[in-house]
Design an enzyme around this catalytic site. Structure first.
Site, PDB file in Angstrom:
ATOM      1  N   SER A   1       0.572  -1.560   0.209  1.00  0.00           N
ATOM      2  CA  SER A   1      -0.282  -0.036  -0.058  1.00  0.00           C
ATOM      3  C   SER A   1       0.970   1.377   0.094  1.00  0.00           C
ATOM      4  CB  SER A   1      -0.655   0.201   1.228  1.00  0.00           C
ATOM      5  OG  SER A   1      -2.016   1.047   1.096  1.00  0.00           O
TER       6      SER A   1
ATOM      7  N   HIS B   1      -7.701  -5.381   0.555  1.00  0.00           N
ATOM      8  CA  HIS B   1      -6.651  -4.795   0.790  1.00  0.00           C
ATOM      9  C   HIS B   1      -5.682  -5.330   1.726  1.00  0.00           C
ATOM     10  CE1 HIS B   1      -4.079  -1.037   0.169  1.00  0.00           C
ATOM     11  NE2 HIS B   1      -3.958  -1.108   1.422  1.00  0.00           N
TER      12      HIS B   1
HETATM   13  C1  GTR Z   1      -5.345   3.981   2.271  1.00  0.00           C
HETATM   14  C2  GTR Z   1      -4.678   5.653   0.838  1.00  0.00           C
HETATM   15  C3  GTR Z   1      -4.120   3.683   0.043  1.00  0.00           C
HETATM   16  C4  GTR Z   1      -3.378   3.550   0.342  1.00  0.00           C
HETATM   17  C5  GTR Z   1      -3.727   2.956   1.660  1.00  0.00           C
HETATM   18  C6  GTR Z   1      -2.858   2.035   2.880  1.00  0.00           C
HETATM   19  O1  GTR Z   1      -5.921   4.863   2.842  1.00  0.00           O
HETATM   20  O2  GTR Z   1      -5.798   5.764   0.261  1.00  0.00           O
HETATM   21  O3  GTR Z   1      -3.220   5.396  -1.261  1.00  0.00           O
HETATM   22  O4  GTR Z   1      -2.359   3.628   0.862  1.00  0.00           O
HETATM   23  O5  GTR Z   1      -4.608   3.348   2.757  1.00  0.00           O
HETATM   24  O6  GTR Z   1      -1.604   2.484   2.859  1.00  0.00           O
HETATM   25  O7  GTR Z   1      -3.305   1.269   3.374  1.00  0.00           O
END
Ligand code: GTR
Length: 437
Positions: free
Chosen positions: A276, A418
């Site tokens: 991420s 995610h």
């Molecule tokens: C989210 C963000 C993403 C990603 C994520 C993370 O809120 O919108 O760009 O980087 O965080 O790092 O888990």
């Protein structure tokens, strides 16, 4: 229905499809030590597509963002092989001397910011060492990197494991942990799926990890307590100065500095890994520091692997307003004007060539735009080719849970949401086995 069959050595018949499948496995295994590895033995499976129910749900829940392919704007990507002045880049020398520098400046000025040119000294303190970790297969070290300017110091911790009893040097993986710091004892006790140090050791790699916020706090107002303020003697950052993603990547390079001093580690074979925001970081870290042999971005999305021009899921406008400390100020000006960006994220992949890049998406993480993450890897192919390397050129996405590896690039899209977990690590290490071992 008739099925094609062929005869085995002992005279029995096996279906042709089975034979083809077996041959593919043998060919993939046989090639895996060569330079150009092509493996996607499940090509007959359906290419990945976003689950319609999920598209619908996300579109309803977050109406201001686009989750539908039909609403992706028409766009033309900047050509990595045409210079700012319109000159075609046709040789590796032109790329290295002209275009690469040009692109680095554009990304530094418009996206990630410029790192300071201030001299500092660096040392490392070993806080603890355990020589017999996991029944003696590894040595674990708890370390602190000490950055000094005059009599001022900035310190951040990291943890390292080195395999014991191996012949020769080993490759290594540096993990940028954007969630939490995992101390030595904890890393020994639990094989955390986010940084499974034990698994990585068992696969024959050394591995180190640090926590992003120990380097530059991951908060809008965290600046005064981080490495950026330390370098600027507390002065506020200028518009184009580096921001947190670049600072975290810089720290990965400092951990690499330490790995270069460890005789058991082959510092020319080090991968940098992040998830991420950590994945955005790992890609940029490898652009800034050509010593990284491989970059792995996991679910990195906007500002990472995903093409900004697709404006699918998270957008430039959204990311720069939610996380103003990640990118330098000019990037925010491309909100809803993505097509005016002088660069796009495929050029981040291109800047890593001729080294190796692995990108991973996940099925339910539409916010990170899996299709845009894959497309940017493919759009970097002309640069890999110019530099004499093979890379993924197939524009159709692979099937779910079916890694695709071609030469110096690899990609998978995993089922689920995610996150960075066991399956991601295993597929990624399969890739590094082909490019580093
Ligand atoms: C989210 C963000 C993403 C990603 C994520 C993370 O809120 O919108 O760009 O980087 O965080 O790092 O888990």
């Amino acid at each position: 229905m008739k099925t094609a069959k062929t005869m085995t050595k002992n005279g029995s018949w096996i279906p042709m499809a089975m034979l083809v499948c077996w041959l593919q496995t043998v060919v993939a295994a046989g090639l895996s030590y060569g330079q150009a590895v092509v493996s996607d033995s499940k090509d007959h499976l359906e290419p990945w597509k976003a689950q319609p129910a999920l598209v619908k749900k996300n579109s309803q829940r977050r109406k201001e963002f686009n989750y539908q392919e039909s609403r992706v704007p028409d766009f033309q990507l900047p050509d990595p092989l045409v210079s700012q002045t319109g000159k075609p880049i046709v040789t590796a020398a032109d790329w290295g001397q002209v275009r690469r520098e040009e692109l680095m400046s554009l990304f530094r000025n418009e996206v990630y910011g410029q790192r300071p040119e201030i001299s500092y000294s660096l040392s490392f303190e070993q806080v603890e060492e355990q020589k017999n970790v996991w029944d003696g297969v590894a040595t674990g070290r708890s370390m602190v990197a000490v950055v000094s300017i005059g009599d001022q110091q900035y310190r951040f911790p990291f943890v390292l494991f080195i395999p014991n009893g191996v012949q020769g040097q080993v490759p290594a993986v540096i993990h940028i942990n954007n969630r939490y710091f995992i101390p030595l004892e904890k890393a020994i006790r639990e094989n955390d799926p986010f940084w499974p140090a034990k698994t990585i050791i068992q696969r024959g790699y050394a591995t180190a990890s640090f926590h992003t916020s120990d380097v530059d706090p991951d908060q809008k107002d965290g600046y005064p307590n981080g490495i950026r303020a330390f370098f600027a003697s507390g002065a506020p950052p200028t518009s184009r100065a580096w921001r947190s993603l670049s600072a975290w990547g810089w720290a990965a390079s400092r951990v690499l500095d330490y790995l270069q001093t460890v005789s058991l580690i082959d510092a020319s074979k080090v991968a940098v890994v992040g998830h991420s925001r950590g994945g955005k970081t790992s890609l940029w870290a490898a652009c800034e520091d050509p010593r990284f042999a491989v970059a792995y971005s996991n679910n990195s999305g906007c500002g990472g692997a995903a093409l900004s021009r697709r404006a699918f899921g998270e957008t430039v406008g959204r990311i720069t307003s939610s996380f103003p400390h990640w990118f330098c100020e000019p990037f925010s000006q491309y909100a809803q004007r993505e097509s005016e960006l002088p660069v796009d994220q495929h050029e981040v992949m291109a800047l890593i060539a001729p080294r190796s890049v692995y990108v991973a998406s996940s099925d339910e993480d539409l916010w990170a735009d899996p299709k845009g993450e894959y497309a940017s890897l493919v759009a970097a192919a002309p640069v890999f080719e110019l530099l004499g390397k093979q890379s993924i050129t197939e524009t159709t996405m692979p099937a779910l849970n079916t890694p695709r590896i071609v030469g110096n690039t690899g990609y998978h899209i995993r089922s689920g949401g995610h996150g960075l977990g066991e399956a991601d690590w295993n597929w990624f290490l399969d890739f590094t086995d082909t490019v580093l071992k």
